[in-house]
Design a protein around this motif. Structure first.
Motif, mmCIF file in Angstrom:
data_model
loop_
_atom_site.group_PDB
_atom_site.id
_atom_site.type_symbol
_atom_site.label_atom_id
_atom_site.label_comp_id
_atom_site.label_asym_id
_atom_site.label_seq_id
_atom_site.Cartn_x
_atom_site.Cartn_y
_atom_site.Cartn_z
ATOM 1 N N ALA A 1 0.876 -1.168 0.000
ATOM 2 C CA ALA A 1 0.000 0.000 0.000
ATOM 3 C C ALA A 1 0.912 1.217 0.000
ATOM 4 O O ALA A 1 1.968 1.203 0.616
ATOM 5 C CB ALA A 1 -0.878 0.002 1.236
ATOM 6 N N SER B 1 -3.473 5.391 -0.319
ATOM 7 C CA SER B 1 -4.345 4.222 -0.450
ATOM 8 C C SER B 1 -5.460 4.321 0.599
ATOM 9 O O SER B 1 -5.200 4.638 1.764
ATOM 10 C CB SER B 1 -3.566 2.918 -0.215
ATOM 11 N N THR B 2 -6.699 4.025 0.195
ATOM 12 C CA THR B 2 -7.806 4.142 1.136
ATOM 13 C C THR B 2 -7.989 2.845 1.926
ATOM 14 O O THR B 2 -7.744 1.753 1.417
ATOM 15 C CB THR B 2 -9.115 4.476 0.403
ATOM 16 N N ASP C 1 -7.389 -0.538 -0.378
ATOM 17 C CA ASP C 1 -7.456 -0.471 -1.836
ATOM 18 C C ASP C 1 -6.045 -0.178 -2.355
ATOM 19 O O ASP C 1 -5.577 0.952 -2.277
ATOM 20 C CB ASP C 1 -8.430 0.640 -2.247
ATOM 21 N N VAL C 2 -5.382 -1.224 -2.822
ATOM 22 C CA VAL C 2 -4.024 -1.065 -3.345
ATOM 23 C C VAL C 2 -4.129 -0.959 -4.868
ATOM 24 O O VAL C 2 -4.225 -1.969 -5.560
ATOM 25 C CB VAL C 2 -3.110 -2.234 -2.930
ATOM 26 N N ARG C 3 -4.188 0.251 -5.349
ATOM 27 C CA ARG C 3 -4.299 0.529 -6.788
ATOM 28 C C ARG C 3 -5.374 -0.327 -7.456
ATOM 29 O O ARG C 3 -5.120 -1.033 -8.418
ATOM 30 C CB ARG C 3 -2.940 0.330 -7.471
ATOM 31 N N ARG D 1 -6.864 6.512 5.665
ATOM 32 C CA ARG D 1 -5.933 6.555 4.554
ATOM 33 C C ARG D 1 -4.530 6.163 4.988
ATOM 34 O O ARG D 1 -4.109 6.461 6.108
ATOM 35 C CB ARG D 1 -5.869 7.983 3.997
#
Lengths: 364, 128
Positions: free
Chosen positions: A290, A294-295, A338-340, A305
């Protein structure tokens, strides 16, 4: 035009990959971030940290000015002691995180490269009519860190004083090849070691002597993965003008009972504010890192975040620091990151991620 | 794989075409720039790829970069060994470190890609 440390030419000649950092051209790595990281964890690494701001304070009102701008208590420091603390704005947000050194004749403050000009202006603004002389020695001196389990042994006989006699977070003035220098038992890697401040003219001879003694030159890349494993906050990532020390887990460096200082009133309120996000450590499943921004999700909504993240060279895990809503900061709390565009399972874990084996606990 | 027989993209992928099968990898220059490769994300077999578009990502300790396909077609093979040992990409970028094999349409050529000579000129201008 970016600033250059006295070691710039050495870095370029020895394969340092130069990047812009905090207004300076600095080496991010020489060989490999992982190799450099491991050298610090297992032997000794060498860092050019001359980009850090070095300010000295002299005059009868120096302590009064420090006490006004500094969250920790400088008045209880003994000569030769070093103490971490924050400089806050009126809202309690962090303007910078700094180290203060107390000397019999005055004070030194080490500030972040990217905040140096801002802090010098802040100090000048709040100095008012006080009898304090502030000198910015960043350009006339160099600063070099030697870090790792072999760092102290490797420095035996390097300087006149025996750095091994220094307690953690203590400093002394000594001499290197005839010139006055400062040595402190401090660092930003989670390992034992020292930091040296010497005249800029001596930077190359001091650096090359340390290299010949076996310290491995390390860049900012390894410095970042090392400090992340040790869960040390980095200004611009974990710390900002909008984040207060309590959110950042640095409440121990705020002394609300020391008397008034800038930001104190706001900090009294913010300490009790249970709605503010808090800094946590996350361990992610899988091997994708991450990154900042990243959220973090739970129950279909964003709860925070990421401020820094990597795959750690020592622990071989994806780790991150993040600010999360207070309801989700308990150790063991499950969430996703959420990693990309791809979801990674994550869990809140205790900080630091890495702690070196040691007998005595750190005193700050 | 002999670098002289390969063709190159501006984004540092190499391609080798044999019949209708195009093998794709990353150049030595690219892996040297990335150094500490920790993870690679590749598509699945039968996924379509398009020339010039991202087909995956490669992550080093410091940053994440997209991987761009030199050709269009369908994935016929993925180098599974990279999932357990991404360092193969660094140690043998033109051999064991290949990334994907793409089944291309009949008549596809690599004429739109750079020769080694042209590619070396490009990276010479990137180095400073």
């Amino acid at each position: 035009m970016a600033l250059r440390t006295p070691l710039y030419d050495w870095h370029v000649r020895h394969g340092g990959r130069m990047i812009a950092f905090g207004g300076w051209d600095m080496p991010v790595q020489y060989t490999s971030i992982i190799e450099e990281h491991q050298a610090v964890r297992t032997a000794a690494g060498l860092f050019d940290i001359s980009h850090m701001g070095r300010l000295t304070f002299a005059g009868v009102d120096a302590l009064a000015l420090l006490q006004q701008v500094y969250s920790n208590n400088a008045a209880t420091m003994k000569d030769g002691q070093v103490r971490y603390g924050l400089i806050c704005n009126e809202r309690g947000g962090i303007r910078d995180d700094v180290l203060v050194y107390r000397w019999s004749h005055g004070w030194t403050m080490v500030v972040n490269a990217s905040n140096r000009v801002k802090i010098v202006n802040w100090l000048t603004q709040h100095k008012a009519g006080r009898a304090v002389e502030i000198t910015d020695q960043t350009m006339t001196t160099c600063m070099i860190a030697v870090q790792g389990p072999q760092a102290l042994a490797l420095c035996q006989g390097l300087i006149e004083a025996d750095a091994g006699q220094l307690a953690y977070y203590h400093a002394m003035r000594t001499r290197y090849r005839g010139h006055t220098c400062v040595v402190s038992r401090t660092g930003y890697t989670g390992e034992d070691g020292i930091e040296l401040i010497a005249p800029a003219e001596q930077a190359v001879e001091l650096w090359t002597e340390l290299v010949s003694r076996g310290a491995k030159p390390c860049g900012l890349g390894a410095r970042d993965t090392l400090r992340l494993e040790a869960a040390m906050p980095l200004y611009g990532h974990e710390l900002s003008e909008e984040i207060d020390p309590f959110q950042a887990g640095l409440g121990w460096a705020v002394k609300l009972d020391k008397g008034d200082f800038i930001g104190r009133d706001a900090l009294v309120r913010r300490r009790e504010d249970a709605t503010l996000p808090r800094r946590v450590g996350l361990e992610l499943a899988g091997h994708r890192a991450a990154r900042e921004g990243s959220t973090v999700w739970r129950d279909g909504r964003i709860i925070g975040r990421v401020t820094s993240g990597t795959v750690t060279p020592t622990l071989h895990k994806a780790i991150a620091m993040a600010y999360l809503e207070p309801a989700f900061t308990a150790i063991g709390t499950l969430c996703t990151v959420d990693v990309r565009g791809k979801t990674a399972e994550a869990r809140v874990v205790p900080l630091p991620f890495y702690q070196r084996p040691r007998k005595e606990t750190a005193c700050r | 794989m002999d670098p002289k027989t390969l063709r190159y993209t501006k984004t540092h992928e190499w391609a080798y075409l044999e019949g209708d099968l195009c093998t794709v990898g990353l150049t030595k220059f690219a892996v040297d720039q990335l150094t500490d490769i920790i993870y690679i994300d590749l598509p699945d077999v039968d996924d379509p790829v398009t020339a010039g578009e991202s087909f995956g990502e490669i992550e080093s300790v410091k940053a994440v970069s997209d991987l761009y396909s030199p050709v269009s077609g369908d994935i016929s093979a993925v180098n599974e060994k990279l999932q357990t040992d991404p360092t193969l990409i660094s140690s043998d970028p033109y051999g064991k470190g290949w990334l994907i094999k793409v089944k291309v349409e009949k008549g596809t050529t690599l004429d739109h890609l750079m020769t080694l000579d042209q590619y070396e000129k490009q990276i010479a201008s990137e180095e400073h």
